[in-house]
Motif scaffolding. Structure first.
Motif, short mmCIF file in Angstrom:
data_model
loop_
_atom_site.label_atom_id
_atom_site.label_comp_id
_atom_site.label_asym_id
_atom_site.label_seq_id
_atom_site.Cartn_x
_atom_site.Cartn_y
_atom_site.Cartn_z
N THR A 18 -2.66 2.33 -17.06
CA THR A 18 -2.72 2.17 -15.61
C THR A 18 -3.30 3.41 -14.94
O THR A 18 -2.95 4.53 -15.30
CB THR A 18 -1.31 1.90 -15.04
N LEU A 19 -4.18 3.17 -13.96
CA LEU A 19 -4.70 4.22 -13.10
C LEU A 19 -4.11 4.04 -11.71
O LEU A 19 -4.21 2.97 -11.12
CB LEU A 19 -6.23 4.14 -13.03
N LEU A 20 -3.49 5.10 -11.20
CA LEU A 20 -2.94 5.10 -9.85
C LEU A 20 -3.79 6.03 -9.00
O LEU A 20 -3.86 7.24 -9.26
CB LEU A 20 -1.49 5.59 -9.86
N VAL A 21 -4.46 5.47 -7.98
CA VAL A 21 -5.31 6.26 -7.09
C VAL A 21 -4.72 6.18 -5.69
O VAL A 21 -4.41 5.08 -5.20
CB VAL A 21 -6.75 5.73 -7.08
N HIS A 22 -4.60 7.33 -5.03
CA HIS A 22 -3.96 7.33 -3.71
C HIS A 22 -4.61 8.38 -2.81
O HIS A 22 -5.05 9.43 -3.28
CB HIS A 22 -2.47 7.64 -3.85
N GLY A 23 -4.63 8.08 -1.52
CA GLY A 23 -5.12 9.03 -0.55
C GLY A 23 -4.05 10.03 -0.17
O GLY A 23 -2.90 9.64 0.12
N THR A 24 -4.39 11.29 -0.15
CA THR A 24 -3.39 12.32 0.18
C THR A 24 -2.95 12.25 1.64
O THR A 24 -1.91 12.78 2.00
CB THR A 24 -3.95 13.72 -0.11
N ASP B 59 2.60 4.75 -19.03
CA ASP B 59 1.25 5.12 -19.45
C ASP B 59 0.34 5.08 -18.24
O ASP B 59 -0.44 4.13 -18.06
CB ASP B 59 0.76 4.17 -20.55
N ALA B 60 0.42 6.10 -17.38
CA ALA B 60 -0.35 6.10 -16.14
C ALA B 60 -1.11 7.40 -15.95
O ALA B 60 -0.67 8.47 -16.34
CB ALA B 60 0.57 5.87 -14.94
N VAL B 61 -2.30 7.25 -15.36
CA VAL B 61 -3.11 8.38 -14.92
C VAL B 61 -3.08 8.36 -13.40
O VAL B 61 -3.27 7.31 -12.78
CB VAL B 61 -4.56 8.26 -15.43
N VAL B 62 -2.85 9.52 -12.79
CA VAL B 62 -2.79 9.62 -11.33
C VAL B 62 -4.01 10.38 -10.83
O VAL B 62 -4.34 11.46 -11.36
CB VAL B 62 -1.50 10.33 -10.87
N ARG B 63 -4.67 9.82 -9.83
CA ARG B 63 -5.83 10.48 -9.22
C ARG B 63 -5.61 10.51 -7.72
O ARG B 63 -5.41 9.47 -7.09
CB ARG B 63 -7.11 9.70 -9.55
N LEU B 64 -5.62 11.71 -7.12
CA LEU B 64 -5.45 11.87 -5.69
C LEU B 64 -6.79 12.20 -5.04
O LEU B 64 -7.56 13.02 -5.56
CB LEU B 64 -4.44 12.98 -5.39
N ILE B 65 -7.05 11.56 -3.90
CA ILE B 65 -8.32 11.74 -3.18
C ILE B 65 -8.00 12.07 -1.73
O ILE B 65 -7.09 11.50 -1.13
CB ILE B 65 -9.19 10.46 -3.29
N ASP B 66 -8.75 12.97 -1.16
CA ASP B 66 -8.56 13.38 0.23
C ASP B 66 -9.03 12.27 1.16
O ASP B 66 -10.21 12.22 1.54
CB ASP B 66 -9.32 14.67 0.50
N GLU C 110 -13.24 4.69 2.83
CA GLU C 110 -13.35 6.10 3.20
C GLU C 110 -14.05 6.92 2.13
O GLU C 110 -14.87 7.79 2.43
CB GLU C 110 -11.96 6.68 3.47
N LYS C 111 -13.70 6.69 0.88
CA LYS C 111 -14.27 7.47 -0.23
C LYS C 111 -14.69 6.53 -1.38
O LYS C 111 -14.15 6.59 -2.49
CB LYS C 111 -13.24 8.49 -0.74
N PRO C 112 -15.65 5.64 -1.10
CA PRO C 112 -16.01 4.65 -2.13
C PRO C 112 -16.57 5.26 -3.40
O PRO C 112 -16.26 4.79 -4.50
CB PRO C 112 -17.05 3.78 -1.42
N ALA D 79 -10.73 11.60 -18.59
CA ALA D 79 -9.69 11.98 -17.64
C ALA D 79 -10.15 11.58 -16.24
O ALA D 79 -11.32 11.77 -15.90
CB ALA D 79 -9.43 13.48 -17.71
N ALA D 80 -9.24 11.03 -15.45
CA ALA D 80 -9.62 10.58 -14.10
C ALA D 80 -10.03 11.75 -13.24
O ALA D 80 -10.74 11.58 -12.28
CB ALA D 80 -8.47 9.82 -13.47
#
Length: 259
Positions: free
Chosen positions: A201-207, A226-233, A241-243, A258-259
């Protein structure tokens, strides 16, 4: 656009890209949105693999109402996958679409090869400000209610003319659909079960997400085995916003980087 009749609804969808044996990418949008939230991802990924996206019932170019649970929306997505003879896919969902994706991963784990959750959480917990906004929904004109929700979904600085365009598109979703699905999201709670999801699983979230705050996603992330976390401004509307950053994160996840 191709369409599918499902339980009193007409679902409009796109099905593009080569059928080369790779698991199709399936994108599910969020509350009051439509399939075009994923335009950048469709343009990028459909060059080399099959990509499917749909308008959920009552949204965009799909008709229908009456669905009162996230699980029922998940059934619509599964019906489309059955129709397209997709046995296994990479499932990506934004916001409410991420709730739908988690529901499918829990109920039909064999059908999900990888899971991408964008700006979503496992249990709905509203801030006082969001609660007041929802309480006011019955006292203000519908378009004003929609406008307030859409404006706070974007981080400061996003072009106002673009926000106005998304307000108009969201206001076209019938009020009955919007308010019924708000109730469905309020009732959604799989936080105590996400540990059962063994799918990568990939978890992507806006800060700067104030709709579904980052702290709530991080609480969920600790439960995923089993998750990868990616934070985006960005705010809540990451696909808009950040396509490019979102597409890059998904691409690296799918290729094992790596994400």
């Amino acid at each position: 656009m191709p369409q599918l009749e499902v339980d009193g609804a007409t679902l409009t969808y796109d099905d593009e890209g080569p059928r080369d044996g790779a698991a199709p990418l399936v994108f599910v949008h969020g509350w009051t949105a439509d399939r075009h939230r994923w335009d950048h991802q469709l343009d990028h990924f459909a060059r080399r693999r099959r990509v499917i996206r749909l308008d959920l019932r009552g949204h965009g170019e799909s008709s229908g109402a009456g669905v009162r649970t996230v699980a029922a929306l998940a059934d619509d997505v599964l019906a489309l996958l059955d129709h397209l003879q997709v046995e296994r896919c990479v499932l990506a969902g934004h916001s409410m679409g991420g709730m739908i994706a988690q529901t499918i991963a829990l109920s039909h784990p064999a059908r999900v090869e990888r899971l991408v959750l964008v700006g979503t959480i496992g249990r709905m917990t509203y801030s006082r400000a969001r609660g007041l906004l929802m309480a006011a929904s019955t006292r203000v004109p519908y378009r004003l209610f929609i406008a307030a929700n859409i404006r706070r979904a974007f981080a400061p600085g996003y072009p106002r003319e673009e926000i106005r365009r998304y307000i108009a598109a969201s206001a076209a979703v019938p009020r009955e659909v919007v308010m019924t699905l708000y109730g469905a999201m309020r009732a959604f709670d799989v936080l105590d079960r996400v540990g059962e999801i063994r799918t990568p699983t990939l978890l992507v979230h806006g800060t700067r997400d104030v709709q579904l705050p980052l702290a709530q996603m991080l609480r969920m992330a600790t439960a995923y085995p089993d998750a990868v976390v990616r934070l985006i401004d960005a705010g809540h509307e990451l696909p808009l916003e950040k396509p490019r950053e979102l597409t890059r994160a998904i691409d690296r996840f799918l290729t094992g980087q790596a994400a």
